[in-house]
Scaffold this active site. Structure first.
Site, PDB file in Angstrom:
ATOM      1  N   HIS A 169      15.350  -6.095  12.247  1.00  0.00           N
ATOM      2  CA  HIS A 169      14.343  -5.180  11.707  1.00  0.00           C
ATOM      3  C   HIS A 169      14.842  -3.747  11.563  1.00  0.00           C
ATOM      4  O   HIS A 169      14.165  -2.903  11.018  1.00  0.00           O
ATOM      5  CB  HIS A 169      13.093  -5.181  12.581  1.00  0.00           C
ATOM      6  CG  HIS A 169      13.285  -4.474  13.893  1.00  0.00           C
ATOM      7  ND1 HIS A 169      13.936  -5.049  14.952  1.00  0.00           N
ATOM      8  CD2 HIS A 169      12.940  -3.238  14.296  1.00  0.00           C
ATOM      9  CE1 HIS A 169      13.972  -4.201  15.951  1.00  0.00           C
ATOM     10  NE2 HIS A 169      13.382  -3.086  15.589  1.00  0.00           N
TER      11      HIS A 169
HETATM   12  C1  UD1 Z   1       9.186   0.034  15.397  1.00  0.00           C
HETATM   13  C2  UD1 Z   1      10.016   1.008  16.238  1.00  0.00           C
HETATM   14  C3  UD1 Z   1      11.286   0.312  16.703  1.00  0.00           C
HETATM   15  C4  UD1 Z   1      10.970  -0.994  17.403  1.00  0.00           C
HETATM   16  C5  UD1 Z   1      10.144  -1.858  16.463  1.00  0.00           C
HETATM   17  C6  UD1 Z   1       9.771  -3.197  17.037  1.00  0.00           C
HETATM   18  C7  UD1 Z   1       9.938   3.388  15.639  1.00  0.00           C
HETATM   19  C8  UD1 Z   1      10.704   4.489  15.017  1.00  0.00           C
HETATM   20  N1  UD1 Z   1      10.443   2.160  15.470  1.00  0.00           N
HETATM   21  O1  UD1 Z   1       9.937  -0.249  14.225  1.00  0.00           O
HETATM   22  O2  UD1 Z   1      11.975   1.158  17.597  1.00  0.00           O
HETATM   23  O3  UD1 Z   1      12.163  -1.649  17.734  1.00  0.00           O
HETATM   24  O4  UD1 Z   1       8.949  -1.128  16.146  1.00  0.00           O
HETATM   25  O5  UD1 Z   1       9.124  -3.976  16.089  1.00  0.00           O
HETATM   26  O6  UD1 Z   1       8.927   3.638  16.241  1.00  0.00           O
HETATM   27  N2  UD1 Z   1       4.333  -3.294   9.657  1.00  0.00           N
HETATM   28  C9  UD1 Z   1       3.369  -4.218   9.379  1.00  0.00           C
HETATM   29  N3  UD1 Z   1       2.516  -4.546  10.405  1.00  0.00           N
HETATM   30  C10 UD1 Z   1       2.580  -3.981  11.632  1.00  0.00           C
HETATM   31  C11 UD1 Z   1       3.566  -3.011  11.874  1.00  0.00           C
HETATM   32  C12 UD1 Z   1       4.446  -2.680  10.870  1.00  0.00           C
HETATM   33  O7  UD1 Z   1       3.275  -4.762   8.288  1.00  0.00           O
HETATM   34  O8  UD1 Z   1       1.768  -4.337  12.506  1.00  0.00           O
HETATM   35  C13 UD1 Z   1       5.287  -2.959   8.567  1.00  0.00           C
HETATM   36  C14 UD1 Z   1       4.834  -1.806   7.733  1.00  0.00           C
HETATM   37  O9  UD1 Z   1       5.206  -2.060   6.424  1.00  0.00           O
HETATM   38  C15 UD1 Z   1       5.630  -0.645   8.271  1.00  0.00           C
HETATM   39  C16 UD1 Z   1       6.922  -1.319   8.701  1.00  0.00           C
HETATM   40  O10 UD1 Z   1       6.533  -2.614   9.137  1.00  0.00           O
HETATM   41  O11 UD1 Z   1       5.814   0.364   7.328  1.00  0.00           O
HETATM   42  C17 UD1 Z   1       7.641  -0.603   9.807  1.00  0.00           C
HETATM   43  O12 UD1 Z   1       6.766  -0.387  10.931  1.00  0.00           O
HETATM   44  P1  UD1 Z   1       7.042   0.842  11.918  1.00  0.00           P
HETATM   45  O13 UD1 Z   1       6.070   0.848  13.027  1.00  0.00           O
HETATM   46  O14 UD1 Z   1       7.167   2.090  11.122  1.00  0.00           O
HETATM   47  O15 UD1 Z   1       8.490   0.567  12.463  1.00  0.00           O
HETATM   48  P2  UD1 Z   1       9.212  -0.791  12.925  1.00  0.00           P
HETATM   49  O16 UD1 Z   1      10.268  -1.091  11.935  1.00  0.00           O
HETATM   50  O17 UD1 Z   1       8.235  -1.868  13.272  1.00  0.00           O
END
Ligand code: UD1
Length: 366
Positions: A206
């Site tokens: 991820h």
């Molecule tokens: C976040 C953390 C990362 C951790 C990871 C575990 C930061 C900077 N990153 O990354 O350190 O290892 O979580 O998963 O805080 N999304 C969904 N549903 C959700 C959550 C996210 O669809 O419930 C999608 C969205 O399109 C979003 C993308 O995933 O834009 C990224 O989510 P985000 O929380 O920004 O960061 P992660 O890549 O999940």
């Protein structure tokens, strides 16, 4: 009575906070308040974990959701400031290195509410990782430091942290693992996915550095194409990665790999079962490097560095360069039984949460 706000935001936070919150809730000297920022909000990324880890519903839910780093961090800050001004807790406890961790710490520090950081001192030395920025800044403004491994202690000392505020307590995420490993054996995930114990590999991806550039993601999939012919690979796909795979037009490639078994993001128990009985794991996660070390499962980490070096010096983890040859080589080393753990890191014994709570008792004189 100590009023402590325990903060969760993203998936890896839930298993770290669960053992601490539970212990505080059972102790009359504490009044723990569970706050969820809502950084992760899909049922599979969040609610499932509350159920499986037997965590109560959050007392406070901010519902900030996704966005750019600035949007997400700012949204948490604005929402949490209002809450802290009303609640005025004695302490705020944050874990790990996600955007919610930094956002909440920053607000608390400016309101003169002391911050306790669990998993402090870890450093990858790589400031292109958003998590490294979150780790560095959270530690600068924290008042109490709970540390998982010696490298964390060493970094904090080098950075001038007062050692009286530092506590090497072990790994609270391993507390959750120890507590749930037996229960995970009742998960039927292997039958559901059509794989047999010890006859498959497991992959998670991820990190922006691996999934946000088409040529890198394509290279990883080229190695996977070779490896899945030798051992089926289960791939529970993170929402970010799924989005990128589609954006880069890689869906047909992924679907063409017969022995790459795609799954939705999995719950804690299903994932634990799969991980604990995998031939090897390919990942770019931080926590999985630690969990595989505890379980003595070979782990191939697709990164140039790790903030968790003990998983390499003592554990079964290896940093694998992002070339097809290297990925294939290390996977074969794993299959040949050559990536073994030397020892379980000190204090990764299922009792870290207890040590955290004991420190709070000691410093507050209760
Ligand atoms: C976040 C953390 C990362 C951790 C990871 C575990 C930061 C900077 N990153 O990354 O350190 O290892 O979580 O998963 O805080 N999304 C969904 N549903 C959700 C959550 C996210 O669809 O419930 C999608 C969205 O399109 C979003 C993308 O995933 O834009 C990224 O989510 P985000 O929380 O920004 O960061 P992660 O890549 O999940």
């Amino acid at each position: 009575m100590l009023k402590i706000v325990n903060v969760v935001g993203a998936r890896p936070n839930f298993m770290k906070v669960a053992p601490i919150h539970r212990r505080m809730a059972a102790d009359p000297q504490f009044k723990p308040v569970l706050l969820h920022t809502g950084q992760h909000y899909d049922a599979r990324m969040s609610h499932t974990f509350f159920v499986e880890l037997e965590m109560p519903e959050p007392d406070l839910y901010l519902g900030v959701g996704s966005g750019t780093h600035a949007e997400q961090t700012a949204a948490v800050m604005v929402a949490v400031e209002k809450i802290f001004m009303q609640e005025r807790p004695d302490w705020v406890l944050v874990v790990g290195d996600v955007n919610s961790t930094l956002a909440v710490s920053l607000v608390a520090a400016k309101l003169h509410i002391p911050v306790a950081h669990v998993e402090s001192g870890l450093r990858s030395g790589d400031r292109t990782m958003p998590e490294e920025i979150n780790r560095l800044l959270t530690d600068r403004i924290s008042d109490l430091f709970f540390i998982t491994e010696q490298s964390g202690w060493d970094h904090l000392l080098e950075e001038g942290t007062n050692p009286e505020k530092m506590h090497l307590v072990g790994n609270v995420m391993i507390d959750s693992l120890v507590e749930h490993l037996d229960k995970s054996r009742s998960s039927t995930i292997q039958q559901e996915l059509g794989v047999q114990a010890h006859q498959y590999a497991l992959m998670t991806l991820h990190r922006p550095s691996n999934v946000d550039q088409p040529q890198v993601l394509r290279r990883i999939l080229s190695a996977v194409e070779i490896l899945q012919k030798e051992t089926p690979i289960v791939f529970p796909i993170h929402p970010r990665t799924r989005k990128m795979v589609s954006q880069f037009g890689l869906d047909p490639l992924i679907r063409s790999l017969d022995r790459l078994i795609l799954a939705e993001p999995l719950g804690y128990l299903a994932f634990l079962r799969l991980m604990s009985e995998a031939r090897y794991v390919i990942t770019d996660s931080g926590g999985i490097q630690e969990e595989t070390t505890y379980l003595n499962i070979p782990c191939l980490t697709l990164r140039e560095n790790t903030e968790r070096p003990i998983t390499i010096t003592l554990g079964s983890n290896r940093l694998v360069p992002l070339t097809v040859d290297a990925m294939v080589h290390y996977a074969r080393e794993a299959l040949a039984g050559r990536l073994k753990r030397k020892a379980i890191p000190p204090l990764w014994d299922g009792k870290a949460g207890r040590r955290v709570v004991d420190v709070f008792k000691k410093i507050s004189g209760c």
